[in-house]
Write a protein that holds these residues in place. Structure first.
Motif, PDB file in Angstrom:
ATOM      1  N   VAL A  61       0.835  -1.197   0.000  1.00  0.00           N
ATOM      2  CA  VAL A  61       0.000   0.000   0.000  1.00  0.00           C
ATOM      3  C   VAL A  61       0.878   1.259   0.000  1.00  0.00           C
ATOM      4  O   VAL A  61       0.585   2.206  -0.710  1.00  0.00           O
ATOM      5  CB  VAL A  61      -0.959   0.000   1.209  1.00  0.00           C
ATOM      6  N   GLU A  62       1.959   1.281   0.796  1.00  0.00           N
ATOM      7  CA  GLU A  62       2.836   2.447   0.830  1.00  0.00           C
ATOM      8  C   GLU A  62       3.458   2.712  -0.533  1.00  0.00           C
ATOM      9  O   GLU A  62       3.615   3.862  -0.934  1.00  0.00           O
ATOM     10  CB  GLU A  62       3.931   2.264   1.881  1.00  0.00           C
ATOM     11  N   GLU A  63       3.793   1.629  -1.241  1.00  0.00           N
ATOM     12  CA  GLU A  63       4.373   1.789  -2.572  1.00  0.00           C
ATOM     13  C   GLU A  63       3.361   2.416  -3.523  1.00  0.00           C
ATOM     14  O   GLU A  63       3.710   3.294  -4.308  1.00  0.00           O
ATOM     15  CB  GLU A  63       4.830   0.433  -3.101  1.00  0.00           C
ATOM     16  N   ASP A  64       2.102   1.976  -3.428  1.00  0.00           N
ATOM     17  CA  ASP A  64       1.053   2.546  -4.271  1.00  0.00           C
ATOM     18  C   ASP A  64       0.834   4.018  -3.940  1.00  0.00           C
ATOM     19  O   ASP A  64       0.637   4.843  -4.832  1.00  0.00           O
ATOM     20  CB  ASP A  64      -0.259   1.770  -4.098  1.00  0.00           C
ATOM     21  N   GLN A  65       0.882   4.358  -2.650  1.00  0.00           N
ATOM     22  CA  GLN A  65       0.700   5.740  -2.235  1.00  0.00           C
ATOM     23  C   GLN A  65       1.853   6.606  -2.744  1.00  0.00           C
ATOM     24  O   GLN A  65       1.631   7.707  -3.237  1.00  0.00           O
ATOM     25  CB  GLN A  65       0.594   5.837  -0.719  1.00  0.00           C
ATOM     26  N   ALA A  66       3.054   6.091  -2.651  1.00  0.00           N
ATOM     27  CA  ALA A  66       4.218   6.834  -3.147  1.00  0.00           C
ATOM     28  C   ALA A  66       4.108   7.058  -4.644  1.00  0.00           C
ATOM     29  O   ALA A  66       4.436   8.140  -5.151  1.00  0.00           O
ATOM     30  CB  ALA A  66       5.500   6.083  -2.803  1.00  0.00           C
ATOM     31  N   LYS A  67       3.630   6.054  -5.358  1.00  0.00           N
ATOM     32  CA  LYS A  67       3.461   6.167  -6.804  1.00  0.00           C
ATOM     33  C   LYS A  67       2.375   7.201  -7.130  1.00  0.00           C
ATOM     34  O   LYS A  67       2.541   8.003  -8.047  1.00  0.00           O
ATOM     35  CB  LYS A  67       3.095   4.793  -7.381  1.00  0.00           C
ATOM     36  N   ALA A  68       1.287   7.179  -6.358  1.00  0.00           N
ATOM     37  CA  ALA A  68       0.208   8.140  -6.576  1.00  0.00           C
ATOM     38  C   ALA A  68       0.713   9.567  -6.354  1.00  0.00           C
ATOM     39  O   ALA A  68       0.433  10.468  -7.152  1.00  0.00           O
ATOM     40  CB  ALA A  68      -0.967   7.849  -5.650  1.00  0.00           C
ATOM     41  N   VAL A  69       1.481   9.763  -5.292  1.00  0.00           N
ATOM     42  CA  VAL A  69       2.031  11.089  -5.001  1.00  0.00           C
ATOM     43  C   VAL A  69       2.938  11.533  -6.136  1.00  0.00           C
ATOM     44  O   VAL A  69       2.897  12.690  -6.564  1.00  0.00           O
ATOM     45  CB  VAL A  69       2.761  11.104  -3.641  1.00  0.00           C
ATOM     46  N   GLU A  70       3.726  10.612  -6.653  1.00  0.00           N
ATOM     47  CA  GLU A  70       4.616  10.933  -7.771  1.00  0.00           C
ATOM     48  C   GLU A  70       3.814  11.406  -8.986  1.00  0.00           C
ATOM     49  O   GLU A  70       4.163  12.399  -9.629  1.00  0.00           O
ATOM     50  CB  GLU A  70       5.449   9.706  -8.136  1.00  0.00           C
ATOM     51  N   PHE A  71       2.722  10.712  -9.289  1.00  0.00           N
ATOM     52  CA  PHE A  71       1.881  11.105 -10.423  1.00  0.00           C
ATOM     53  C   PHE A  71       1.197  12.449 -10.166  1.00  0.00           C
ATOM     54  O   PHE A  71       1.098  13.283 -11.066  1.00  0.00           O
ATOM     55  CB  PHE A  71       0.837  10.037 -10.739  1.00  0.00           C
ATOM     56  N   TYR A  72       0.716  12.673  -8.932  1.00  0.00           N
ATOM     57  CA  TYR A  72       0.110  13.962  -8.591  1.00  0.00           C
ATOM     58  C   TYR A  72       1.116  15.095  -8.748  1.00  0.00           C
ATOM     59  O   TYR A  72       0.783  16.167  -9.242  1.00  0.00           O
ATOM     60  CB  TYR A  72      -0.441  13.960  -7.163  1.00  0.00           C
ATOM     61  N   GLU A  73       2.360  14.849  -8.307  1.00  0.00           N
ATOM     62  CA  GLU A  73       3.399  15.874  -8.433  1.00  0.00           C
ATOM     63  C   GLU A  73       3.661  16.214  -9.894  1.00  0.00           C
ATOM     64  O   GLU A  73       3.772  17.392 -10.254  1.00  0.00           O
ATOM     65  CB  GLU A  73       4.690  15.416  -7.750  1.00  0.00           C
TER      66      GLU A  73
END
Length: 91
Positions: free
Chosen positions: A1-13
């Motif tokens: 889940v943390e990896e998915d969240q980090a990926k989501a943040v990267e895409f949002y950025e």
């Protein structure tokens, strides 16, 4: 889940840097959840200045809760109003 969240943040950025207001708003929420209120407010101010009402309303709540200043809320409100007027003028 943390990896998915980090990926989501990267895409949002990435999207935020391209001018996507909703992504900027979501970064503000993410930072707020991490209690990084200065960073959260920076993101929310940018998206409010892009005409995103949800960001303006969240900044208003942060002002009511004593996290955002009156000046920050006033600046967000003014930026939001300018953006909305600019959008209307393009119609």
């Amino acid at each position: 889940v943390e990896e998915d969240q980090a990926k989501a943040v990267e895409f949002y950025e990435r999207a935020a840097l391209e001018g996507h207001a909703q992504s900027r708003h979501r970064l503000g929420i993410y930072e707020g959840l991490k209690m990084n209120f200065n960073s959260a407010l920076k993101h929310l101010m940018i998206s409010a200045n892009m005409g995103l009402k949800d960001s303006l309303e969240l900044i208003q709540k942060l002002f009511i809760d004593g996290i955002a200043t009156k000046e920050q809320y006033a600046q967000a409100l003014e930026g939001y109003q300018v953006a909305v007027e600019e959008m209307k003028s393009h119609d």
